[in-house]
Design a protein around this motif. Sequence first.
Motif, PDB file in Angstrom:
ATOM      1  N   HIS A   1      -1.963   5.046   2.121  1.00  0.00           N
ATOM      2  CA  HIS A   1      -2.760   4.609   3.337  1.00  0.00           C
ATOM      3  C   HIS A   1      -2.097   5.145   4.376  1.00  0.00           C
ATOM      4  O   HIS A   1      -1.382   6.288   5.322  1.00  0.00           O
ATOM      5  CB  HIS A   1      -1.752   3.023   3.288  1.00  0.00           C
TER       6      HIS A   1
ATOM      7  N   LYS B   1      -7.790   8.012   8.405  1.00  0.00           N
ATOM      8  CA  LYS B   1      -8.859   7.253   6.360  1.00  0.00           C
ATOM      9  C   LYS B   1      -7.414   5.997   5.997  1.00  0.00           C
ATOM     10  O   LYS B   1      -6.421   6.077   5.734  1.00  0.00           O
ATOM     11  CB  LYS B   1      -8.808   8.197   5.512  1.00  0.00           C
ATOM     12  N   ALA B   2      -8.161   5.096   5.995  1.00  0.00           N
ATOM     13  CA  ALA B   2      -7.269   4.010   5.594  1.00  0.00           C
ATOM     14  C   ALA B   2      -6.901   3.947   4.025  1.00  0.00           C
ATOM     15  O   ALA B   2      -5.120   3.290   4.073  1.00  0.00           O
ATOM     16  CB  ALA B   2      -8.354   2.378   5.772  1.00  0.00           C
ATOM     17  N   GLU B   3      -7.269   5.098   3.541  1.00  0.00           N
ATOM     18  CA  GLU B   3      -7.109   4.951   1.720  1.00  0.00           C
ATOM     19  C   GLU B   3      -7.218   6.104   1.168  1.00  0.00           C
ATOM     20  O   GLU B   3      -8.332   7.301   1.522  1.00  0.00           O
ATOM     21  CB  GLU B   3      -7.346   3.994   0.321  1.00  0.00           C
TER      22      GLU B   3
ATOM     23  N   TYR C   1     -14.600   9.692   2.262  1.00  0.00           N
ATOM     24  CA  TYR C   1     -14.176   7.854   2.671  1.00  0.00           C
ATOM     25  C   TYR C   1     -15.244   6.882   2.248  1.00  0.00           C
ATOM     26  O   TYR C   1     -15.872   7.015   2.202  1.00  0.00           O
ATOM     27  CB  TYR C   1     -14.385   7.879   4.228  1.00  0.00           C
ATOM     28  N   GLU C   2     -14.160   5.291   2.594  1.00  0.00           N
ATOM     29  CA  GLU C   2     -14.881   4.849   2.008  1.00  0.00           C
ATOM     30  C   GLU C   2     -15.774   4.170   3.069  1.00  0.00           C
ATOM     31  O   GLU C   2     -15.453   3.564   4.049  1.00  0.00           O
ATOM     32  CB  GLU C   2     -14.462   3.301   0.922  1.00  0.00           C
TER      33      GLU C   2
ATOM     34  N   TYR D   1     -14.651   0.813   8.774  1.00  0.00           N
ATOM     35  CA  TYR D   1     -13.939  -0.203   8.760  1.00  0.00           C
ATOM     36  C   TYR D   1     -12.436   1.276   8.428  1.00  0.00           C
ATOM     37  O   TYR D   1     -11.938   1.068   9.242  1.00  0.00           O
ATOM     38  CB  TYR D   1     -13.471  -0.602   7.770  1.00  0.00           C
ATOM     39  N   ASP D   2     -12.478   1.740   7.715  1.00  0.00           N
ATOM     40  CA  ASP D   2     -11.524   2.637   6.943  1.00  0.00           C
ATOM     41  C   ASP D   2     -11.488   3.820   8.184  1.00  0.00           C
ATOM     42  O   ASP D   2      -9.985   4.538   7.652  1.00  0.00           O
ATOM     43  CB  ASP D   2     -11.753   2.772   5.450  1.00  0.00           C
TER      44      ASP D   2
END
Length: 495
Positions: free
Chosen positions: A317, A46-48, A59-60, A368-369
């Motif tokens: 991150h 996960k990006a964040e 997730y987003e 994207y994430d």
Amino acid sequence: MRRQLSALLVSLLLVSTIAVGPVAAAQINPNASAAHNPYIEADVTKAEHTVGDDDLREYEANNGQSAMLPATMNESHVNPVAFTFSDIEANAYQDFPRSNDTVDTWANARWWSESEAGTAGSGTVTNVTTAPDVEGLEVATSGQTSGDTYRATFDSVSLTSDVEKRHLQLVADVESIDSGAYAMVTLNDSDGDYVATMIDNRSGAMASWDNTTANQTGEGFVSQEQIGQLSVMGSGDGQMQEVQEVSVLVKDGNADIDIAGLNAEKLGQWDLGDRMADTDGDGDNETVQVDNVTMPGEQSRSSLDTLGPAFDSTTIHDLTVPMQFWSSMQPTGDDPPRVFVNYSEADAFANFDQRVNDYRRIILPEAYDLSYANTEFVAEVRVPSTRYQAVEYGTGISDSTNMTNASLSDATSQFGSLDSEIQLATGIGAGEGVVFHVDYVVTGEEHNALTSASTAGGGGGIFAGGSGGDGGFFGAIGTWIAGILGALGLRKVRS
């Protein structure tokens, strides 16, 4: 009357079929012993992730809204969460010095002075981000050789009490360092004494110093040692009773180092979390509390909950978690549906009541994430091998393709040993449709269990869809009609 009712019910069934296409009215309980619930296993990054606030599956999505992965964490991993310490937005990394009213953080190049008096090469101190919104400092040199020393100094600090009880803490990425070169992060007093942590690429470096942060390139090194436990070096009185400067020196070659965290004020250490490991060779894992990170890259922990207060509500991150994307958790309402199950009489098979044709589609969410690694498509052998009439699978199948028409590969011969897990495919990408089809026979008792209500989520809920349209609602109607027809004696019903 019976003839009229039968005609009416048949008409209703024909109307529902015309409205939504061929419908397989089926109930499927993924918890039943004879149920197949294939899954995709993947390491999900996960990006964040916000510690303490987000579910590990959250997730987003690409629309900016919060979404939940249709998966569970793979509990076979004793240290399932992995991340790099220099990729964490932690205020504790920046919160030094606290005693200066003018300078609120070390992590700004404007507060650092440089000295190239001892080098034939050159160096720079610049602002850098080691991950999005993780502010730090880059110290880099070029043109240096043996005997050269570049120095950068931060003098907006003055510690005069309990100095030996405090800790020198450093979080760093070593982008490059020449063979034979080394760097030092030092705490300096006013009469020429200093203590240091080393980034040392010389032979035997780890053994030659009492505090070595790293002896190789990589990301996310963490060192934190009590100042009073470090060797005092320099030309002063041999005691560290104060800290008036922090310096970064690069000696005998070139290095490029990104500093993400720096502190010399804390009386305690940052709690870097717990990991499970067999430390005594008895075959059982023990809880190991981590204080330093000397190997680069992702660090695995038993849980994010084991991280100390310094990491409360921080953003990590690129958090990696092993997940299992079960067929039974796939979203409902797709057209074509992601589950299609049909039961028919097993008249040709002695001692068996029903023949089951079960189609499943699993899709890894695209965003994207999100990114995926080490993906495997796995199914378990749920009944004895002699009951399988066909087992098939396919990858890269468009989600608009009807599963019953998809081109699938035969895997029947692999389904031998009961309860064994069969790896059917690897390298599955985001958004890629994976289809599983199994044709097998079950007893009346197993059929009852398969068609009993289940609290399991996903997979079309209790009712699985047909080959077109929204099979859930009409599948229920079909089951109801078929049951009444059976009660009228128009269909053979087995218990």
